[in-house]
Design a protein around this motif. Structure first.
Motif, PDB file in Angstrom:
ATOM      1  N   CYS A   4       1.291  -7.998   0.742  1.00 51.59           N
ATOM      2  CA  CYS A   4       0.486  -6.627   0.026  1.00 51.59           C
ATOM      3  C   CYS A   4      -0.725  -7.298  -0.508  1.00 51.59           C
ATOM      4  CB  CYS A   4       1.797  -6.542  -1.198  1.00 51.59           C
ATOM      5  SG  CYS A   4       1.495  -5.005  -1.971  1.00 51.59           S
ATOM      6  N   ILE A  24      -9.322  -1.627   8.977  1.00 51.37           N
ATOM      7  CA  ILE A  24      -9.381  -2.817   7.749  1.00 51.37           C
ATOM      8  C   ILE A  24      -9.399  -4.528   7.664  1.00 51.37           C
ATOM      9  CG2 ILE A  24      -8.267  -3.334   5.951  1.00 51.37           C
ATOM     10  CD1 ILE A  24      -6.307  -0.620   6.846  1.00 51.37           C
ATOM     11  N   ALA A  39       1.948  -0.689   8.751  1.00 46.17           N
ATOM     12  CA  ALA A  39       1.134  -0.981   7.399  1.00 46.17           C
ATOM     13  C   ALA A  39       1.761   0.321   6.756  1.00 46.17           C
ATOM     14  CB  ALA A  39       0.142  -0.492   7.222  1.00 46.17           C
ATOM     15  N   HIS A  40       2.227  -0.608   5.355  1.00 38.85           N
ATOM     16  CA  HIS A  40       2.413   0.924   4.708  1.00 38.85           C
ATOM     17  C   HIS A  40       1.559   1.470   2.990  1.00 38.85           C
ATOM     18  CE1 HIS A  40       6.083   3.745   2.980  1.00 38.85           C
ATOM     19  NE2 HIS A  40       7.103   3.086   2.153  1.00 38.85           N
ATOM     20  N   ILE A  41       0.938   2.739   3.654  1.00 44.77           N
ATOM     21  CA  ILE A  41      -0.350   2.483   2.568  1.00 44.77           C
ATOM     22  C   ILE A  41      -0.532   3.487   1.465  1.00 44.77           C
ATOM     23  CG2 ILE A  41      -2.614   3.544   3.281  1.00 44.77           C
ATOM     24  CD1 ILE A  41      -2.326   2.972   5.836  1.00 44.77           C
ATOM     25  N   LYS A  42      -1.206   2.804   0.454  1.00 51.02           N
ATOM     26  CA  LYS A  42      -1.075   3.364  -0.944  1.00 51.02           C
ATOM     27  C   LYS A  42      -1.835   4.953  -0.818  1.00 51.02           C
ATOM     28  CE  LYS A  42      -0.679   2.497  -6.098  1.00 51.02           C
ATOM     29  NZ  LYS A  42       0.599   3.888  -6.034  1.00 51.02           N
ATOM     30  N   ARG A  49       3.757   5.901  -0.245  1.00 49.20           N
ATOM     31  CA  ARG A  49       2.902   4.772   0.513  1.00 49.20           C
ATOM     32  C   ARG A  49       3.223   6.271   1.669  1.00 49.20           C
ATOM     33  NH1 ARG A  49       0.844  -0.292  -0.363  1.00 49.20           N
ATOM     34  NH2 ARG A  49       1.493  -0.615  -2.289  1.00 49.20           N
ATOM     35  N   LEU A  78      -5.187  10.078   2.373  1.00 52.67           N
ATOM     36  CA  LEU A  78      -5.628   8.839   2.748  1.00 52.67           C
ATOM     37  C   LEU A  78      -6.974   9.425   3.524  1.00 52.67           C
ATOM     38  CD1 LEU A  78      -2.662   7.279   5.019  1.00 52.67           C
ATOM     39  CD2 LEU A  78      -4.174   6.327   2.414  1.00 52.67           C
ATOM     40  N   THR A  87      -8.311  -0.088  -0.143  1.00 50.08           N
ATOM     41  CA  THR A  87      -7.471   0.299   0.665  1.00 50.08           C
ATOM     42  C   THR A  87      -5.964  -0.584  -0.194  1.00 50.08           C
ATOM     43  OG1 THR A  87      -5.984   1.446   2.134  1.00 50.08           O
ATOM     44  CG2 THR A  87      -6.942  -0.508   2.764  1.00 50.08           C
ATOM     45  N   ASP A  88      -4.997   0.000  -0.777  1.00 51.56           N
ATOM     46  CA  ASP A  88      -3.551  -1.070  -0.941  1.00 51.56           C
ATOM     47  C   ASP A  88      -2.910  -0.727   0.504  1.00 51.56           C
ATOM     48  OD1 ASP A  88      -1.712  -1.762  -2.171  1.00 51.56           O
ATOM     49  OD2 ASP A  88      -2.135  -0.944  -3.915  1.00 51.56           O
ATOM     50  N   ILE A  89      -2.332  -1.940   1.249  1.00 52.84           N
ATOM     51  CA  ILE A  89      -1.475  -1.338   2.111  1.00 52.84           C
ATOM     52  C   ILE A  89      -0.635  -3.253   2.151  1.00 52.84           C
ATOM     53  CG2 ILE A  89      -2.834  -0.508   3.594  1.00 52.84           C
ATOM     54  CD1 ILE A  89      -3.162  -3.575   4.963  1.00 52.84           C
TER      55      ILE A  89
END
Lengths: 258, 305
Positions: A4, A24, A39-42, A49, A78, A87-89
């Motif tokens: 993460c 990314i 991927a679980h993207i914030k 997410r 997004l 990006t926070d993944i």
């Protein structure tokens, strides 16, 4: 094994109306990623997410490519992320496709993708090189995505559209029904809308082909803790609720679409 | 500077810090271990356990809402025996205080589960009488003082473990229910469980959740939780554990000022898995900045007008 972290976006392209491709830079994630994982993207300003399938991972460049469609407010937010933004993944998550370790000469796998279900299959095409036939279905010519990428990866590509504006008129399952397409195939890897997956799995059952399908579900934590993203599965005559995030997102087609 | 001592004692059990993972949000402590050890929490309340395995409700089980989420999981779990055999050893080894959250369809089931756990290394039993997502049992007991008292009394007789009774906010007077649990032997109460809610898809006219309605959690319910913790803390002598939408160290401190001796967090981790570390670190900074050496000194220290 997943990470993460916060990583920079190095490329952004709108590859079709409302469908975005992002690259990314995240070497530690790219190193671990397998085709079919996600991927679980914030999303800034949202509690949850958004799970997005990994389209491709370039281990040499240390980058991950994701392709998603704007469907609501969260994915619209997004799509506001630009090159240079962070990006926070959480990634790579879940189990990917079970890829054969080696292929006998002349053998191949079939990739069956519908619409925004096409992206996660590109990574499979890349691994399978010339041993894959990709049946890619879309609503119409304007909605076609990634066909060239599959060709460049070495796959034979068959396009089909609902309205016949490009390729074969009909569905992915219609194309799969053709013996000349599925003959000699070792298995089918599928991702797309549920009716399409059901039709593809049905076709595979008839011809005794193994099918692995990648499912989608409204998701919470993404790592298996919260139990919200389940799907029904039947194993040995017993019914189970399996987690799409951790037990999937790729499942044996016969188990989740009995 | 000497590191601060964040420990608190709840129901006679010492927690190295006041942050607990709320039941249903952290499984059995294993799922986030790739990012940080579950031992960072003061304690972990495990996924709600029933006597036998439960499949839970049909999906979709989650919907995003302004400032929160609705869920309708419906107590999917492997059953108490599988928990004791497969998951408890991991929790005992890797977590601090282990809280077993339990639910029954009948009082007899609550008792049986408690009896089984009584012989294990579980530190605290959290009595869930507030799950909004099951047809039988669950919140049925938690919505009346008589029901809450009856379940608490039966489980109290079945175990010597410290008892934490988890309360539902979907009632007229939560303090009355907390007093009933206290009167029948609860060592502490935890609140709030989720607030009943519902969303409808205007195109399909279908409820967004497969179970039609569900429980609301996240930042949106935080003020409700603070108010209820404040009301309950003034009404009982036993310890209170506060939860409901805590998203930051400031929220946690606010909850403690309202009367919570410890806090539980959950929904915030779906967006930020590192939230527990940030909240615990933030509480320590708050202590440093405000010259606080003993966290329990701030519990209930709100100064009402």
């Amino acid at each position: 094994m997943y990470k993460c972290g916060v990583y920079p976006v190095t490329e952004k392209t709108e590859i079709s109306a409302g469908i975005y491709s992002y690259v990314i830079s995240c070497p530690d994630v790219a190193e671990l990623a397998k085709p079919g994982q996600f991927a679980h993207i914030k999303v800034d300003g949202f509690t949850l997410r958004r799970p997005v399938s990994i389209c491709d991972a370039d281990k040499e460049k240390g980058s991950l490519r994701v392709v998603f469609e704007v469907r609501g407010k969260g994915t619209a937010r997004l799509a506001d992320i630009n090159v240079g933004d962070k990006t926070d993944i959480i990634a790579p998550l879940g189990n990917g496709f079970t890829l054969p370790e080696s292929m006998a000469p002349g053998r191949r796998v079939i990739l069956a993708g519908g619409g925004i279900g096409v992206p996660p299959l590109l990574g499979v095409a890349r691994v399978m090189k010339g041993n894959a036939t990709a049946i890619l279905g879309f609503k119409s010519r304007e909605r076609i995505i990634l066909a060239e990428d599959f060709r460049r990866a070495g796959a034979e590509v068959i396009i089909c559209t609902d309205d016949g504006s490009a390729g074969v008129r009909g569905t992915v399952a219609d194309v799969l029904r053709d013996e000349s397409v599925k003959g000699g195939a070792d298995g089918v890897f599928a991702c797309g809308p549920e009716p399409m997956l059901k039709a593809v799995v049905g076709e595979c059952k008839k011809s005794g082909l193994n099918a692995e399908v990648s499912l989608e579900q409204r998701m919470g934590c993404g790592v298996g803790a919260c139990l919200v993203c389940v799907c029904r599965a039947v194993r040995g005559g017993e019914e189970f609720m399996l987690r799409v995030c951790k037990d999937g997102p790729v499942f044996n087609g016969r188990e989740v679409m009995p | 500077m000497k590191p601060k001592d964040l420990s608190v004692t709840v129901a006679g059990v010492r927690f190295p810090n006041p942050v607990i993972a709320a039941s249903g949000t952290y499984g059995f402590g294993e799922d986030y271990a790739e990012l940080y050890p579950p031992g960072v929490f003061g304690g972990i309340s495990c996924k709600g356990l029933t006597l036998s395995e439960r499949a839970g409700n049909p999906p979709p089980r989650i919907a995003e809402t302004p400032g929160g989420i609705l869920n309708s999981v419906g107590l999917q779990n492997p059953g108490v025996d599988v928990f004791i055999e497969r998951h408890l050893p991991y929790m005992k080894k890797n977590c601090n205080v282990v809280i077993a959250n339990i639910s029954g369809e009948t009082i007899g089931e609550y008792k049986k589960i408690a009896e089984k756990l009584d012989e294990t290394g579980v530190d605290i039993i959290e009595l869930n009488i507030s799950c909004p997502n099951v047809k039988k049992g669950g919140a049925a007991w938690g919505v009346s003082a008589a029901g809450a008292g009856e379940v608490t009394k039966s489980v109290r007789a079945a175990t010597g473990k410290p008892l934490m009774v988890k309360l539902t906010p979907n009632v007229t007077d939560i303090a009355e229910i907390a007093r009933a649990a206290e009167a029948e032997g609860a060592d502490c109460v935890s609140l709030i469980n989720t607030v009943l809610g519902m969303r409808i898809d205007v195109k399909t006219r279908r409820p967004v959740l497969g179970n039609n309605a569900g429980g609301l959690s996240g930042g949106a319910v935080f003020p409700i939780a603070v108010r209820m913790v404040w009301q309950v803390a003034r009404s009982v002598k036993i310890d209170v554990v506060g939860m409901g939408g805590i998203s930051s160290a400031e929220d946690a401190v606010e909850m403690m000022l309202a009367g919570a001796k410890a806090v539980q967090i959950g929904t915030v981790m779906m967006g930020d898995p590192f939230a527990p570390l940030k909240i615990i670190g933030g509480i320590e900074r708050y202590m440093e900045e405000n010259g606080i050496d003993d966290l329990s000194g701030i519990v209930g220290k709100v100064k009402p007008w």
